[in-house]
Motif scaffolding. Structure first.
Motif, PDB file in Angstrom:
ATOM      1  N   ASP A  52      -2.975  -4.181   1.703  1.00  0.00           N
ATOM      2  CA  ASP A  52      -3.209  -2.963   2.488  1.00  0.00           C
ATOM      3  C   ASP A  52      -3.113  -3.289   3.971  1.00  0.00           C
ATOM      4  OD1 ASP A  52      -4.001  -0.587   3.584  1.00  0.00           O
ATOM      5  OD2 ASP A  52      -6.094  -0.719   2.918  1.00  0.00           O
ATOM      6  N   ALA A  66      -3.471   6.762   5.679  1.00  0.00           N
ATOM      7  CA  ALA A  66      -4.206   5.499   5.568  1.00  0.00           C
ATOM      8  C   ALA A  66      -5.698   5.730   5.799  1.00  0.00           C
ATOM      9  CB  ALA A  66      -3.657   4.493   6.574  1.00  0.00           C
ATOM     10  N   ARG A  71      -2.317  -0.781   6.129  1.00  0.00           N
ATOM     11  CA  ARG A  71      -2.401   0.556   6.723  1.00  0.00           C
ATOM     12  C   ARG A  71      -1.023   1.154   7.014  1.00  0.00           C
ATOM     13  NH1 ARG A  71      -6.853  -0.730   5.266  1.00  0.00           N
ATOM     14  NH2 ARG A  71      -8.822  -0.400   6.365  1.00  0.00           N
ATOM     15  N   THR A 108       0.517   3.276   4.850  1.00  0.00           N
ATOM     16  CA  THR A 108       0.704   4.527   4.134  1.00  0.00           C
ATOM     17  C   THR A 108       0.679   5.708   5.099  1.00  0.00           C
ATOM     18  OG1 THR A 108      -1.663   4.797   3.742  1.00  0.00           O
ATOM     19  CG2 THR A 108      -0.404   3.624   2.062  1.00  0.00           C
ATOM     20  N   ASP A 146       0.814  -1.214   0.000  1.00  0.00           N
ATOM     21  CA  ASP A 146       0.000   0.000   0.000  1.00  0.00           C
ATOM     22  C   ASP A 146       0.853   1.272   0.000  1.00  0.00           C
ATOM     23  OD1 ASP A 146       0.839  -0.616   2.566  1.00  0.00           O
ATOM     24  OD2 ASP A 146      -1.019  -0.033   3.552  1.00  0.00           O
TER      25      ASP A 146
END
Length: 233
Positions: free
Chosen positions: A172, A179, A174, A176, A143
């Motif tokens: 994904d 997020a 989380r 990023t 991600d």
């Protein structure tokens, strides 16, 4: 869904555990194990005997800095022997911290520099279409990797070209900087991709999503996983 009582899952985790060292990104790799396992066990048409067949399906690991799950699945599928795992990342080993397509049987691209896998997958899918080969191209990205601008350009181009042989699976966890739930799927949808979000640990849902092939549009699967702090990478 893989569970602690799944003997095959236990075997794959055992294979992963054979690879030791301080720089192996093992926790990051565990977030991808279920996706890679489902692809090779249920979805992709590729095996050691067909690895050189031009009509094989292609799997590209863009998230190449955590290849332990990938190596474990390739061993499980018979691409190379288990004995290679214990010596991984040593001087004479073909198994590096990043996979090398020239050294590791079954590996399609040398990866680890994030942001390269999706553009390479677009080029691969376009090249196969030009040759009249209907094989699928599946690329796994992280991600946070989508922060790379090269991925945005590839997302836009793949949709404009209607590369329906291409599937992107985004794990994904989380990791990023921003997020926001649903944002990754929206990024693909706005460009015209067929997009679905599934539980990245549920094998049946993953199989259904990854087996889908639309007409005239590339496919994006956002596989969400419940990750520990260590798994976020």
């Amino acid at each position: 869904m893989s569970t602690p009582h799944d003997p095959h899952a236990a075997e794959l985790h055992r294979l992963v555990s054979l690879m030791t060292g301080d720089d192996k990104h093992s926790d990051a790799a565990t977030s991808t194990l279920d996706v890679v396992r489902v692809l090779y066990e249920r979805v992709l048409d590729v095996s050691p005997s067909t690895a050189g067949d031009p009509t094989r399906d292609r799997f590209l690991l863009s998230k190449g800095h955590g290849p332990m799950a990938y190596y474990a699945v390739l061993v499980d599928q018979g691409f190379f022997p288990e004995s290679w795992l214990a010596d991984w990342a040593t001087y004479d080993s073909p198994l590096g911290y990043h996979p090398d397509r020239n050294l590791v049987p079954g590996v399609e691209i040398s990866s680890g520099s994030l942001g390269h896998g999706l553009p390479l997958a677009v080029g691969t899918a376009l090249g196969l279409r030009a040759q009249g080969v209907a094989s699928r191209v599946v690329v796994l990205v992280g991600d946070a990797e989508l922060d790379e601008g090269s991925n945005h350009e590839a997302i836009e181009l793949a949709a404009a070209l209607g590369l329906d042989a291409l599937t992107v699976v985004v794990v994904d966890n989380r990791s990023t900087s921003y997020a926001v739930p649903g944002r990754i799927a929206a990024r693909f949808e706005v460009e015209g991709w067929d997009t679905v979000t599934v539980d990245g640990r549920d094998h049946d849902l993953l199989e259904k999503a990854l087996s889908h092939r639309g007409i005239g549009r590339p496919n994006a699967v956002v596989a969400t996983v419940i990750a520990t702090v260590e798994e976020k990478s």
